[in-house]
Design an enzyme around this catalytic site. Structure first.
Site, PDB file in Angstrom:
ATOM      1  N   SER A  17      -1.256 -15.113  -6.482  1.00 24.83           N
ATOM      2  CA  SER A  17      -1.810 -15.207  -7.998  1.00 24.83           C
ATOM      3  C   SER A  17      -1.614 -16.586  -8.462  1.00 24.83           C
ATOM      4  O   SER A  17      -2.598 -17.254  -9.241  1.00 24.83           O
ATOM      5  CB  SER A  17      -1.176 -14.147  -8.939  1.00 24.83           C
ATOM      6  OG  SER A  17      -1.449 -12.823  -8.581  1.00 24.83           O
ATOM      7  N   LYS A  66       4.261  -1.638 -12.279  1.00 25.16           N
ATOM      8  CA  LYS A  66       3.089  -1.373 -13.202  1.00 25.16           C
ATOM      9  C   LYS A  66       3.459  -0.581 -14.190  1.00 25.16           C
ATOM     10  O   LYS A  66       2.829  -0.535 -15.312  1.00 25.16           O
ATOM     11  CB  LYS A  66       1.844  -1.118 -12.491  1.00 25.16           C
ATOM     12  CG  LYS A  66       1.442  -2.493 -11.563  1.00 25.16           C
ATOM     13  CD  LYS A  66       0.245  -2.134 -10.664  1.00 25.16           C
ATOM     14  CE  LYS A  66      -0.489  -3.212 -10.212  1.00 25.16           C
ATOM     15  NZ  LYS A  66      -1.618  -3.165  -9.455  1.00 25.16           N
ATOM     16  N   ALA A 131      -4.122   2.311  -7.857  1.00 20.13           N
ATOM     17  CA  ALA A 131      -5.156   1.637  -7.857  1.00 20.13           C
ATOM     18  C   ALA A 131      -6.420   2.447  -7.975  1.00 20.13           C
ATOM     19  O   ALA A 131      -7.801   2.146  -8.814  1.00 20.13           O
ATOM     20  CB  ALA A 131      -5.698   0.640  -6.387  1.00 20.13           C
ATOM     21  N   ASN A 151      -7.581  12.984  -1.684  1.00 17.32           N
ATOM     22  CA  ASN A 151      -6.238  12.371  -1.500  1.00 17.32           C
ATOM     23  C   ASN A 151      -5.428  13.462  -0.559  1.00 17.32           C
ATOM     24  O   ASN A 151      -5.764  14.566  -0.377  1.00 17.32           O
ATOM     25  CB  ASN A 151      -5.704  12.319  -2.925  1.00 17.32           C
ATOM     26  CG  ASN A 151      -4.371  11.385  -2.871  1.00 17.32           C
ATOM     27  OD1 ASN A 151      -4.324  10.298  -2.066  1.00 17.32           O
ATOM     28  ND2 ASN A 151      -3.340  11.881  -3.308  1.00 17.32           N
ATOM     29  N   ARG A 152      -4.467  12.559   0.134  1.00 16.78           N
ATOM     30  CA  ARG A 152      -3.820  13.551   1.111  1.00 16.78           C
ATOM     31  C   ARG A 152      -2.875  14.701   0.408  1.00 16.78           C
ATOM     32  O   ARG A 152      -2.617  15.629   0.762  1.00 16.78           O
ATOM     33  CB  ARG A 152      -2.597  12.380   1.611  1.00 16.78           C
ATOM     34  CG  ARG A 152      -1.874  12.880   2.701  1.00 16.78           C
ATOM     35  CD  ARG A 152      -1.013  11.617   3.472  1.00 16.78           C
ATOM     36  NE  ARG A 152      -0.034  11.104   2.003  1.00 16.78           N
ATOM     37  CZ  ARG A 152       0.474   9.908   2.691  1.00 16.78           C
ATOM     38  NH1 ARG A 152       0.539   9.509   3.815  1.00 16.78           N
ATOM     39  NH2 ARG A 152       1.436   9.420   1.580  1.00 16.78           N
TER      40      ARG A 152
HETATM   41  P1  NDP Z   1       0.081   3.672  -4.493  1.00 19.68           P
HETATM   42  O1  NDP Z   1       1.309   3.772  -3.707  1.00 19.68           O
HETATM   43  O2  NDP Z   1      -0.094   4.076  -5.951  1.00 19.68           O
HETATM   44  O3  NDP Z   1      -0.836   5.038  -3.871  1.00 19.68           O
HETATM   45  C1  NDP Z   1      -1.058   4.884  -2.556  1.00 19.68           C
HETATM   46  C2  NDP Z   1      -2.049   6.057  -2.028  1.00 19.68           C
HETATM   47  O4  NDP Z   1      -2.359   5.983  -0.682  1.00 19.68           O
HETATM   48  C3  NDP Z   1      -1.716   7.679  -2.484  1.00 19.68           C
HETATM   49  O5  NDP Z   1      -2.942   8.285  -2.665  1.00 19.68           O
HETATM   50  C4  NDP Z   1      -1.284   8.038  -1.123  1.00 19.68           C
HETATM   51  O6  NDP Z   1      -1.578   9.621  -0.966  1.00 19.68           O
HETATM   52  C5  NDP Z   1      -2.310   7.393   0.017  1.00 19.68           C
HETATM   53  N1  NDP Z   1      -1.632   7.119   1.176  1.00 19.68           N
HETATM   54  C6  NDP Z   1      -0.717   6.431   1.674  1.00 19.68           C
HETATM   55  N2  NDP Z   1      -0.877   6.569   3.003  1.00 19.68           N
HETATM   56  C7  NDP Z   1      -1.752   7.387   3.416  1.00 19.68           C
HETATM   57  C8  NDP Z   1      -2.062   7.716   4.874  1.00 19.68           C
HETATM   58  N3  NDP Z   1      -1.593   7.523   6.046  1.00 19.68           N
HETATM   59  N4  NDP Z   1      -3.203   8.575   4.621  1.00 19.68           N
HETATM   60  C9  NDP Z   1      -4.013   9.127   3.694  1.00 19.68           C
HETATM   61  N5  NDP Z   1      -3.372   8.698   2.409  1.00 19.68           N
HETATM   62  C10 NDP Z   1      -2.505   7.862   2.518  1.00 19.68           C
HETATM   63  O7  NDP Z   1      -0.891   2.422  -3.929  1.00 19.68           O
HETATM   64  P2  NDP Z   1      -2.065   1.351  -4.841  1.00 19.68           P
HETATM   65  O8  NDP Z   1      -2.860   2.400  -5.521  1.00 19.68           O
HETATM   66  O9  NDP Z   1      -1.378   0.785  -5.710  1.00 19.68           O
HETATM   67  O10 NDP Z   1      -2.709   0.763  -3.627  1.00 19.68           O
HETATM   68  C11 NDP Z   1      -3.461   1.236  -2.853  1.00 19.68           C
HETATM   69  C12 NDP Z   1      -4.296   0.241  -2.068  1.00 19.68           C
HETATM   70  O11 NDP Z   1      -4.807  -0.688  -3.082  1.00 19.68           O
HETATM   71  C13 NDP Z   1      -3.314  -0.778  -1.381  1.00 19.68           C
HETATM   72  O12 NDP Z   1      -3.876  -0.921  -0.010  1.00 19.68           O
HETATM   73  C14 NDP Z   1      -3.100  -1.873  -1.961  1.00 19.68           C
HETATM   74  O13 NDP Z   1      -2.834  -3.249  -1.184  1.00 19.68           O
HETATM   75  C15 NDP Z   1      -4.621  -2.067  -2.650  1.00 19.68           C
HETATM   76  N6  NDP Z   1      -4.862  -2.699  -3.869  1.00 19.68           N
HETATM   77  C16 NDP Z   1      -5.603  -3.860  -4.024  1.00 19.68           C
HETATM   78  C17 NDP Z   1      -5.450  -4.830  -4.948  1.00 19.68           C
HETATM   79  C18 NDP Z   1      -6.563  -5.997  -4.957  1.00 19.68           C
HETATM   80  O14 NDP Z   1      -6.662  -6.732  -5.917  1.00 19.68           O
HETATM   81  N7  NDP Z   1      -7.407  -5.926  -3.845  1.00 19.68           N
HETATM   82  C19 NDP Z   1      -4.806  -4.406  -6.150  1.00 19.68           C
HETATM   83  C20 NDP Z   1      -4.161  -3.349  -6.223  1.00 19.68           C
HETATM   84  C21 NDP Z   1      -4.007  -2.651  -4.851  1.00 19.68           C
HETATM   85  P3  NDP Z   1      -0.336  10.394  -1.420  1.00 19.68           P
HETATM   86  O15 NDP Z   1      -0.582  10.575  -2.851  1.00 19.68           O
HETATM   87  O16 NDP Z   1      -0.595  11.837  -0.578  1.00 19.68           O
HETATM   88  O17 NDP Z   1       0.877   9.759  -1.196  1.00 19.68           O
END
Ligand code: NDP
Length: 273
Positions: A17, A66, A131, A151-152
């Site tokens: 950033s 956040k 996200a 979602n998982r």
């Molecule tokens: P969160 O921790 O809030 O959510 C993670 C999600 O991923 C949950 O739905 C979780 O499922 C799921 N998950 C994690 N591991 C697995 C797996 N092995 N198999 C299936 N589902 C899985 O993360 P964020 O929402 O903050 O971030 C998500 C992605 O978005 C990240 O890769 C992050 O880097 C990216 N991102 C990118 C941004 C950008 O500007 N490009 C900005 C913000 C985020 P469960 O609910 O079952 O645990």
């Protein structure tokens, strides 16, 4: 007087950033500085207050703060409300105004930079974390034919679909129920790629001519993008454009000037190999 902004997170060493906002400020000739702050876990309110006292005008907020930022705000935009999370704050006297630009940045990258309209498309969203939550309203504003969340932990996807139901054709299903379904745009909003894991999405979900979009950035060809590529998808993208576009939204909100994003995206892009 030089205006002061920062991004707060923990850890924060990886953040792009300051570079992005520095390039925006230079290009638009804004008198501002933008730094990074390693916030203390459990001390977000105190760290934010110290920054405001020192003259800070606004902050970007990243993991894991956040939700803390949401709690500390005195005003929240509808997007921040729906996301239940905040990635940008503006300080104005006693007011702490909260926004969430992640979803709008993602949507702008897809529709504007990648030239992929979402209107009338079958859209699949993998994940129901922060996200994904932030993306829901901006996606539905584009009037897709359908938006399916999977979602998982299925009940999180179901809760999200229920919350957003008034805004458009959104539904939830389990990964296993995706067998036999096809989508024009598939977003990986899970964090699986950060650990080089693959969400259990069937390779046959990609319709001919589909776009596969990985929200994680700078990781090259993630397992999700590799799956899509092996399934014959030629339009692959990662989240670098989303990152730069959400930054541009915050910059315009703070400064009243919209910077050009193309040169910054180009500078930060890591090839998808
Ligand atoms: P969160 O921790 O809030 O959510 C993670 C999600 O991923 C949950 O739905 C979780 O499922 C799921 N998950 C994690 N591991 C697995 C797996 N092995 N198999 C299936 N589902 C899985 O993360 P964020 O929402 O903050 O971030 C998500 C992605 O978005 C990240 O890769 C992050 O880097 C990216 N991102 C990118 C941004 C950008 O500007 N490009 C900005 C913000 C985020 P469960 O609910 O079952 O645990």
């Amino acid at each position: 007087m030089t205006d002061v902004y920062a991004v707060i997170g923990n850890p924060i060493g990886h953040t792009k950033s300051p570079l992005i906002h520095g390039l925006f400020a230079e290009a638009t000739q804004q008198d501002m500085v933008y730094s990074s702050i390693e916030g203390r876990i459990g001390q977000f309110a105190a760290d934010m207050a110290a920054f405001r006292t020192a003259g800070g005008r606004g902050m970007n907020v990243t993991a894991p703060f956040k939700l803390d930022a949401f709690a500390c705000a005195t005003e929240r935009s509808p997007r921040a409300q729906m996301a239940g999370a905040v990635n940008a704050l503006k300080f104005d006297g006693d007011r702490v105004i909260a926004e969430n630009f992640d979803g709008v940045g993602l949507t702008r990258d897809v529709t504007h930079n990648l030239g992929c309209a979402l209107q009338g498309k079958r859209v699949l969203l993998l994940g129901a974390g922060g996200a994904a939550r932030g993306a829901l309203l901006p996606f539905l504003e584009q009037q897709p034919a359908s938006l399916v969340i999977t979602n998982r932990t299925l009940d999180k996807a179901e809760a999200l679909a229920k919350e957003a139901a008034a805004h458009g054709p959104v539904s939830a299903c389990a990964y296993a129920e995706l067998v036999g379904q096809q989508f024009d745009v598939v977003f990986n909003a899970t964090s699986a790629s950060l650990r080089a894991e693959l969400p259990p999405v069937p390779a046959a979900v990609f319709a001919p001519g589909a776009l596969a979009y990985e929200l994680a950035y700078g990781k090259g060809l993630t397992p999700f993008l590799r799956l899509a590529q092996q399934a014959g998808v030629s339009q692959l993208a990662d989240g670098v454009g989303m990152l730069v576009e959400q930054a541009a939204e915050a910059f315009a909100w703070w400064r009243g000037v919209r910077p050009q994003t193309g040169p910054v995206i180009e500078r930060l892009t890591v090839p998808l190999v």
